[in-house]
Scaffold this motif. Sequence first.
Motif, PDB file in Angstrom:
ATOM      1  N   GLY A   1       0.804  -1.209   0.000  1.00 38.01           N
ATOM      2  CA  GLY A   1       0.000   0.000   0.000  1.00 38.01           C
ATOM      3  C   GLY A   1       0.842   1.266   0.000  1.00 38.01           C
ATOM      4  N   ILE A   2       2.029   1.192   0.588  1.00 40.66           N
ATOM      5  CA  ILE A   2       2.915   2.362   0.615  1.00 40.66           C
ATOM      6  C   ILE A   2       3.226   2.834  -0.803  1.00 40.66           C
ATOM      7  CG2 ILE A   2       5.345   2.988   1.063  1.00 40.66           C
ATOM      8  CD1 ILE A   2       4.923   1.552   3.803  1.00 40.66           C
ATOM      9  N   ALA A   3       3.384   1.901  -1.709  1.00 42.36           N
ATOM     10  CA  ALA A   3       3.733   2.263  -3.090  1.00 42.36           C
ATOM     11  C   ALA A   3       2.528   2.201  -4.022  1.00 42.36           C
ATOM     12  CB  ALA A   3       4.837   1.336  -3.584  1.00 42.36           C
TER      13      ALA A   3
ATOM     14  N   SER B   1      11.091   0.466   1.307  1.00 37.68           N
ATOM     15  CA  SER B   1      12.130   0.348   2.341  1.00 37.68           C
ATOM     16  C   SER B   1      12.266   1.632   3.148  1.00 37.68           C
ATOM     17  CB  SER B   1      13.481   0.003   1.705  1.00 37.68           C
ATOM     18  OG  SER B   1      13.461  -1.292   1.177  1.00 37.68           O
ATOM     19  N   THR B   2      12.208   2.763   2.476  1.00 30.49           N
ATOM     20  CA  THR B   2      12.328   4.036   3.185  1.00 30.49           C
ATOM     21  C   THR B   2      11.171   4.205   4.174  1.00 30.49           C
ATOM     22  OG1 THR B   2      13.494   5.036   1.331  1.00 30.49           O
ATOM     23  CG2 THR B   2      12.397   6.546   2.881  1.00 30.49           C
ATOM     24  N   ALA B   3       9.963   3.955   3.718  1.00 31.85           N
ATOM     25  CA  ALA B   3       8.796   4.117   4.591  1.00 31.85           C
ATOM     26  C   ALA B   3       8.766   3.090   5.718  1.00 31.85           C
ATOM     27  CB  ALA B   3       7.517   4.026   3.767  1.00 31.85           C
ATOM     28  N   ARG B   4       9.258   1.891   5.436  1.00 28.76           N
ATOM     29  CA  ARG B   4       9.215   0.809   6.431  1.00 28.76           C
ATOM     30  C   ARG B   4      10.476   0.726   7.280  1.00 28.76           C
ATOM     31  NH1 ARG B   4       4.759  -1.433   7.737  1.00 28.76           N
ATOM     32  NH2 ARG B   4       5.204  -3.608   7.326  1.00 28.76           N
ATOM     33  N   SER B   5      11.448   1.622   7.033  1.00 30.71           N
ATOM     34  CA  SER B   5      12.728   1.626   7.772  1.00 30.71           C
ATOM     35  C   SER B   5      13.464   0.300   7.610  1.00 30.71           C
ATOM     36  CB  SER B   5      12.499   1.935   9.264  1.00 30.71           C
ATOM     37  OG  SER B   5      11.879   3.175   9.418  1.00 30.71           O
ATOM     38  N   TRP B   6      13.558  -0.168   6.368  1.00 31.75           N
ATOM     39  CA  TRP B   6      14.228  -1.432   6.074  1.00 31.75           C
ATOM     40  C   TRP B   6      15.665  -1.235   5.589  1.00 31.75           C
ATOM     41  CZ3 TRP B   6      10.043  -4.021   2.487  1.00 31.75           C
ATOM     42  CH2 TRP B   6       8.979  -4.487   3.262  1.00 31.75           C
ATOM     43  N   GLU B   7      16.195  -0.011   5.660  1.00 34.45           N
ATOM     44  CA  GLU B   7      17.512   0.248   5.093  1.00 34.45           C
ATOM     45  C   GLU B   7      18.592  -0.656   5.674  1.00 34.45           C
ATOM     46  OE1 GLU B   7      15.541   2.649   6.333  1.00 34.45           O
ATOM     47  OE2 GLU B   7      15.036   3.899   4.620  1.00 34.45           O
ATOM     48  N   ALA B   8      18.492  -1.015   6.947  1.00 36.37           N
ATOM     49  CA  ALA B   8      19.507  -1.861   7.580  1.00 36.37           C
ATOM     50  C   ALA B   8      19.090  -3.331   7.654  1.00 36.37           C
ATOM     51  CB  ALA B   8      19.799  -1.341   8.991  1.00 36.37           C
ATOM     52  N   ASN B   9      18.017  -3.691   7.000  1.00 32.85           N
ATOM     53  CA  ASN B   9      17.511  -5.065   7.060  1.00 32.85           C
ATOM     54  C   ASN B   9      18.303  -5.932   6.079  1.00 32.85           C
ATOM     55  OD1 ASN B   9      15.883  -7.379   6.264  1.00 32.85           O
ATOM     56  ND2 ASN B   9      14.263  -6.469   7.519  1.00 32.85           N
ATOM     57  N   SER B  10      19.021  -6.916   6.613  1.00 29.76           N
ATOM     58  CA  SER B  10      19.885  -7.755   5.762  1.00 29.76           C
ATOM     59  C   SER B  10      19.070  -8.602   4.785  1.00 29.76           C
ATOM     60  CB  SER B  10      20.796  -8.634   6.625  1.00 29.76           C
ATOM     61  OG  SER B  10      20.024  -9.468   7.456  1.00 29.76           O
ATOM     62  N   TYR B  11      17.896  -9.043   5.196  1.00 31.71           N
ATOM     63  CA  TYR B  11      17.039  -9.815   4.285  1.00 31.71           C
ATOM     64  C   TYR B  11      16.668  -8.966   3.070  1.00 31.71           C
ATOM     65  CZ  TYR B  11      13.076 -12.501   2.568  1.00 31.71           C
ATOM     66  OH  TYR B  11      12.220 -13.214   1.767  1.00 31.71           O
ATOM     67  N   VAL B  12      16.260  -7.740   3.326  1.00 31.14           N
ATOM     68  CA  VAL B  12      15.851  -6.840   2.242  1.00 31.14           C
ATOM     69  C   VAL B  12      17.059  -6.503   1.373  1.00 31.14           C
ATOM     70  CG1 VAL B  12      14.881  -4.567   1.719  1.00 31.14           C
ATOM     71  CG2 VAL B  12      13.910  -5.946   3.576  1.00 31.14           C
ATOM     72  N   GLU B  13      18.205  -6.307   2.004  1.00 28.39           N
ATOM     73  CA  GLU B  13      19.408  -5.992   1.226  1.00 28.39           C
ATOM     74  C   GLU B  13      19.766  -7.143   0.291  1.00 28.39           C
ATOM     75  OE1 GLU B  13      21.926  -3.617  -0.431  1.00 28.39           O
ATOM     76  OE2 GLU B  13      20.541  -2.999   1.136  1.00 28.39           O
ATOM     77  N   ARG B  14      19.621  -8.363   0.767  1.00 26.64           N
ATOM     78  CA  ARG B  14      19.883  -9.546  -0.074  1.00 26.64           C
ATOM     79  C   ARG B  14      18.897  -9.583  -1.253  1.00 26.64           C
ATOM     80  NH1 ARG B  14      23.020 -12.535  -2.742  1.00 26.64           N
ATOM     81  NH2 ARG B  14      22.311 -14.633  -3.036  1.00 26.64           N
ATOM     82  N   ALA B  15      17.641  -9.319  -0.965  1.00 25.42           N
ATOM     83  CA  ALA B  15      16.639  -9.290  -2.038  1.00 25.42           C
ATOM     84  C   ALA B  15      16.976  -8.208  -3.052  1.00 25.42           C
ATOM     85  CB  ALA B  15      15.249  -9.058  -1.445  1.00 25.42           C
ATOM     86  N   ARG B  16      17.458  -7.074  -2.578  1.00 26.75           N
ATOM     87  CA  ARG B  16      17.832  -5.974  -3.474  1.00 26.75           C
ATOM     88  C   ARG B  16      18.978  -6.423  -4.393  1.00 26.75           C
ATOM     89  NH1 ARG B  16      16.476  -1.140  -2.195  1.00 26.75           N
ATOM     90  NH2 ARG B  16      16.626  -1.512   0.027  1.00 26.75           N
ATOM     91  N   LEU B  17      19.945  -7.156  -3.853  1.00 23.88           N
ATOM     92  CA  LEU B  17      21.059  -7.646  -4.673  1.00 23.88           C
ATOM     93  C   LEU B  17      20.558  -8.584  -5.763  1.00 23.88           C
ATOM     94  CD1 LEU B  17      23.753  -8.274  -1.919  1.00 23.88           C
ATOM     95  CD2 LEU B  17      23.711  -6.426  -3.626  1.00 23.88           C
ATOM     96  N   LEU B  18      19.570  -9.402  -5.435  1.00 25.49           N
ATOM     97  CA  LEU B  18      19.013 -10.304  -6.447  1.00 25.49           C
ATOM     98  C   LEU B  18      18.327  -9.521  -7.558  1.00 25.49           C
ATOM     99  CD1 LEU B  18      17.574 -13.118  -4.158  1.00 25.49           C
ATOM    100  CD2 LEU B  18      19.650 -13.193  -5.561  1.00 25.49           C
TER     101      LEU B  18
END
Length: 170
Positions: free
Chosen positions: A15-17, A149-166
């Motif tokens: 919903g954020i996006a 990520s910005t709205a959910r404060s996921w910048e330091a989330n390693s799971y999200v960072e891994r998904a971003r790399l994919l």
Amino acid sequence: MPILIADTSALVSLGIASESSPDPLSLCLDEYDVRVPNHVVEELHDVASYDDDHGRAANAVLDHSAHYTVQSVELDAEFPLDDGENAAVTLANDIGAELVLCDEFIRLGLIHASLADTRLVTTPTLLSVFVRTETLTSENARTLLDEISTARSWEANSYVERARLLLDDS
């Protein structure tokens, strides 16, 4: 059409996006038979009462209610997560849903282990599925993930960072 059970956290993420183009919430509702436990709808109403990004996101999801099915579910009193996650896992197991969409990153292992024959996906994973199925471009998915990520404060989330790399490798 695959059945996807959605939890509050992931619906708020989408919903954020929802005002972006493409809109990941509408894509999800178009690609899946989305079922939402009544407990999740109650949580969405609670979140929608806040005047912030999460509240606006919850309102966007509630505004799309004609495009998903709300189902009642009896909670598993022994399940050690909040009511929305508990209801999503219970409903998925009760009806044999193909997917559960949940962004509870801290307890993903517990949720995964509680699902009988249902695949657990997160919003970053769902975006990567949309890239694989050519529903989204990698660039669109990265832009949406950045916004969420910005709205959910996921910048330091390693799971999200891994998904971003994919997504970067796609």
